[in-house]
Write a protein that holds these residues in place. Structure first.
Motif, PDB file in Angstrom:
ATOM      1  N   UNK A   1     -26.229 -16.924 -10.758  1.00 18.81           N
ATOM      2  CA  UNK A   1     -25.311 -16.178 -11.620  1.00 18.81           C
ATOM      3  C   UNK A   1     -23.849 -16.524 -11.321  1.00 18.81           C
ATOM      4  N   UNK A   2     -23.573 -17.113 -10.146  1.00 23.20           N
ATOM      5  CA  UNK A   2     -22.218 -17.632  -9.926  1.00 23.20           C
ATOM      6  C   UNK A   2     -21.926 -18.730 -10.945  1.00 23.20           C
ATOM      7  N   UNK A   3     -22.934 -19.543 -11.240  1.00 27.04           N
ATOM      8  CA  UNK A   3     -22.783 -20.576 -12.268  1.00 27.04           C
ATOM      9  C   UNK A   3     -22.682 -19.961 -13.659  1.00 27.04           C
ATOM     10  N   UNK A   4     -23.450 -18.889 -13.901  1.00 28.54           N
ATOM     11  CA  UNK A   4     -23.356 -18.195 -15.194  1.00 28.54           C
ATOM     12  C   UNK A   4     -21.949 -17.646 -15.396  1.00 28.54           C
ATOM     13  N   UNK A   5     -21.361 -17.091 -14.333  1.00 26.41           N
ATOM     14  CA  UNK A   5     -20.013 -16.541 -14.432  1.00 26.41           C
ATOM     15  C   UNK A   5     -19.005 -17.638 -14.761  1.00 26.41           C
ATOM     16  N   UNK A   6     -19.174 -18.816 -14.163  1.00 28.35           N
ATOM     17  CA  UNK A   6     -18.293 -19.939 -14.491  1.00 28.35           C
ATOM     18  C   UNK A   6     -18.386 -20.287 -15.974  1.00 28.35           C
ATOM     19  N   UNK A   7     -19.609 -20.293 -16.503  1.00 29.11           N
ATOM     20  CA  UNK A   7     -19.777 -20.620 -17.923  1.00 29.11           C
ATOM     21  C   UNK A   7     -19.202 -19.528 -18.816  1.00 29.11           C
ATOM     22  N   UNK A  39      -9.369 -15.434 -19.602  1.00 29.94           N
ATOM     23  CA  UNK A  39     -10.727 -15.828 -19.971  1.00 29.94           C
ATOM     24  C   UNK A  39     -11.489 -14.578 -20.418  1.00 29.94           C
ATOM     25  N   UNK A  40     -12.684 -14.796 -20.941  1.00 33.32           N
ATOM     26  CA  UNK A  40     -13.566 -13.690 -21.294  1.00 33.32           C
ATOM     27  C   UNK A  40     -14.148 -13.097 -20.018  1.00 33.32           C
ATOM     28  N   UNK A  41     -13.961 -11.800 -19.825  1.00 31.80           N
ATOM     29  CA  UNK A  41     -14.425 -11.097 -18.633  1.00 31.80           C
ATOM     30  C   UNK A  41     -15.557 -10.146 -18.977  1.00 31.80           C
ATOM     31  N   UNK A  42     -16.530 -10.064 -18.091  1.00 33.18           N
ATOM     32  CA  UNK A  42     -17.608  -9.099 -18.253  1.00 33.18           C
ATOM     33  C   UNK A  42     -17.154  -7.711 -17.820  1.00 33.18           C
ATOM     34  N   UNK A  43     -16.459  -7.631 -16.694  1.00 33.02           N
ATOM     35  CA  UNK A  43     -15.943  -6.370 -16.194  1.00 33.02           C
ATOM     36  C   UNK A  43     -16.789  -5.718 -15.126  1.00 33.02           C
ATOM     37  N   UNK A  44     -18.088  -6.010 -15.108  1.00 30.01           N
ATOM     38  CA  UNK A  44     -18.997  -5.450 -14.100  1.00 30.01           C
ATOM     39  C   UNK A  44     -20.058  -6.501 -13.779  1.00 30.01           C
ATOM     40  N   UNK A  99     -20.202  -2.995 -21.522  1.00 30.69           N
ATOM     41  CA  UNK A  99     -19.386  -1.874 -21.964  1.00 30.69           C
ATOM     42  C   UNK A  99     -17.888  -2.081 -21.745  1.00 30.69           C
ATOM     43  N   UNK A 100     -17.506  -2.773 -20.674  1.00 30.28           N
ATOM     44  CA  UNK A 100     -16.069  -2.878 -20.368  1.00 30.28           C
ATOM     45  C   UNK A 100     -15.591  -4.339 -20.403  1.00 30.28           C
ATOM     46  N   UNK A 101     -16.185  -5.163 -21.256  1.00 34.44           N
ATOM     47  CA  UNK A 101     -15.727  -6.542 -21.351  1.00 34.44           C
ATOM     48  C   UNK A 101     -14.276  -6.573 -21.847  1.00 34.44           C
ATOM     49  N   UNK A 102     -13.591  -7.619 -21.459  1.00 38.09           N
ATOM     50  CA  UNK A 102     -12.182  -7.743 -21.831  1.00 38.09           C
ATOM     51  C   UNK A 102     -11.778  -9.204 -21.724  1.00 38.09           C
ATOM     52  N   UNK A 103     -10.501  -9.457 -21.864  1.00 33.82           N
ATOM     53  CA  UNK A 103      -9.930 -10.788 -21.650  1.00 33.82           C
ATOM     54  C   UNK A 103      -8.861 -10.653 -20.580  1.00 33.82           C
ATOM     55  N   UNK A 104      -8.907 -11.521 -19.576  1.00 31.87           N
ATOM     56  CA  UNK A 104      -7.936 -11.414 -18.504  1.00 31.87           C
ATOM     57  C   UNK A 104      -8.112 -12.511 -17.470  1.00 31.87           C
ATOM     58  N   UNK A 105      -7.549 -12.290 -16.307  1.00 35.68           N
ATOM     59  CA  UNK A 105      -7.572 -13.261 -15.213  1.00 35.68           C
ATOM     60  C   UNK A 105      -8.996 -13.409 -14.665  1.00 35.68           C
ATOM     61  N   UNK A 106      -9.513 -14.631 -14.530  1.00 35.51           N
ATOM     62  CA  UNK A 106     -10.899 -14.801 -14.055  1.00 35.51           C
ATOM     63  C   UNK A 106     -11.140 -14.204 -12.681  1.00 35.51           C
ATOM     64  N   UNK A 107     -10.092 -14.101 -11.872  1.00 38.87           N
ATOM     65  CA  UNK A 107     -10.262 -13.585 -10.513  1.00 38.87           C
ATOM     66  C   UNK A 107     -10.581 -12.097 -10.503  1.00 38.87           C
ATOM     67  N   UNK A 108     -10.355 -11.412 -11.627  1.00 39.25           N
ATOM     68  CA  UNK A 108     -10.749 -10.003 -11.724  1.00 39.25           C
ATOM     69  C   UNK A 108     -12.263  -9.875 -11.618  1.00 39.25           C
ATOM     70  N   UNK A 109     -13.001 -10.664 -12.396  1.00 40.71           N
ATOM     71  CA  UNK A 109     -14.467 -10.681 -12.291  1.00 40.71           C
ATOM     72  C   UNK A 109     -14.915 -11.157 -10.918  1.00 40.71           C
ATOM     73  N   UNK A 110     -14.274 -12.196 -10.403  1.00 35.96           N
ATOM     74  CA  UNK A 110     -14.695 -12.778  -9.133  1.00 35.96           C
ATOM     75  C   UNK A 110     -14.516 -11.809  -7.973  1.00 35.96           C
ATOM     76  N   UNK A 111     -13.367 -11.128  -7.913  1.00 31.82           N
ATOM     77  CA  UNK A 111     -13.135 -10.198  -6.820  1.00 31.82           C
ATOM     78  C   UNK A 111     -14.164  -9.090  -6.776  1.00 31.82           C
TER      79      UNK A 111
END
Length: 324
Positions: free
Chosen positions: A130-136, A195-200, A220-232
């Motif tokens: 899923x780390x690869x899924x997050x990159x995609x 980028x497109x963020x999942x949020x959770x 539910x909380x997808x958004x657009x923002x800095x990729x490091x938000x999802x990563x952190x």
């Protein structure tokens, strides 16, 4: 539990639409799907097919987590992409709105938090998968037709968002929280292209079969923002020690460095990751504190919430330590 008598209008609308989608096939009753946290979530069968239905609760405004059409949009925009998501089969915009999506086979298990018997090697492989899924996901064009993406929220906006949640928690449940917010505010890093963020994004929100991810859910909380938000946020779940009295060790689970290497796939290291690691911990403290407050106010009874204070305090403390 059948919901046909409790939400007859919704049940009738769903049955009518799915009957048209499956001519001549029997359509079953709506049954509550365990684990749904937004709006109303049901399972329904139509012939041999199974679907998940998400609907706005009657009398509620379609905003925030209840904005199910917003969830349908992101799923539709990702259909056919390299990010696995359930297919949307019906959307009804008449309020209270609802949509139906394919019932994705698989299991969503959070290795360090859930009670499970998953083989540690499988847990490790899924985390790397899923780390690869997050990159995609982060490589998705935010201008994809049908997405109708919101304006990007930068790091400062994300901090403000979760600071409000944290400050709504009684002060005794978030020791050191104000100091953490102040230190984060003093060091907001420069942004990366949104980028497109999942949020959770975490294993608990990805259905897997074996070692393969088959569907990313709970948008539910997808958004657009800095990729490091999802990563952190994602990196939090790589170490059980982040969750005192809640987490348990999983041998061989990949650590933060390996997950970041997999995500980057040969690209340069991401700057200011410590700030986003700390932000992820603040977000977790805010969410846990909010849930514990609701439990103590009798709004959401869950005795397990009483185990949260040590983890809330640890999240704040370790976030401050990360910032130095």
């Amino acid at each position: 539990m059948s919901m046909a008598t409790e939400v007859p209008e919704l049940a009738a609308r769903v049955r009518d639409r799915l009957a048209r989608h499956h001519p001549g096939a029997p359509v079953g009753e709506l049954t509550v799907l365990p684990g749904g946290h937004s709006g109303l979530t049901y399972e329904v069968a139509a012939g041999d097919a199974r679907y998940v239905v998400k609907a706005v609760p009657p009398g509620r405004r379609p905003v925030g987590r209840n904005d199910v059409l917003r969830q349908a949009r992101v799923l539709g925009a990702l259909a056919g992409s390299t990010v696995p998501v359930p297919g949307v089969v019906a959307v009804d915009e008449t309020q209270p709105a609802w949509f139906a999506m394919d019932f994705a086979a698989g299991e969503a298990v959070e290795p360090v938090l859930d009670d499970h018997e998953m083989d540690p090697a499988t847990a490790r492989a899924r985390m790397l998968e899923i780390a690869s899924v997050l990159r995609r996901l982060h490589g998705t064009d935010v201008h994809t037709p049908g997405l109708d993406a919101p304006a990007p929220l930068d790091a400062a906006g994300e901090l403000e968002r979760w600071s409000r949640t944290l400050r709504a928690v009684p002060a005794e449940l978030r020791p050191g929280g104000e100091e953490l917010v102040a230190r984060l505010a003093d060091g907001v890093p420069s942004g990366l292209p949104p980028v497109l963020l999942h949020g959770d994004f975490r294993l608990g929100n990805v259905l897997c079969v074996g070692e393969r991810a088959v569907a990313v859910v709970d948008w539910e909380i997808w958004s657009v923002g800095d990729p490091r938000i999802d990563l952190g946020w994602f990196l939090l779940f790589a170490d059980h020690r982040n969750f005192p009295q809640l987490g348990h060790a999983v041998p061989g689970l990949p650590g933060e460095a390996e997950l970041l290497d997999t995500y980057r796939d040969g690209r340069p290291a991401l700057p200011a990751m410590d700030w986003f690691r700390a932000l992820g911990r603040m977000k977790m403290a805010a969410i846990m504190g909010h849930n514990l407050r609701r439990h103590r106010e009798g709004k959401h009874h869950d005795p397990d919430q009483e185990r949260l204070p040590p983890t809330i305090a640890a999240m704040i403390r370790t976030a401050r330590d990360i910032l130095g």
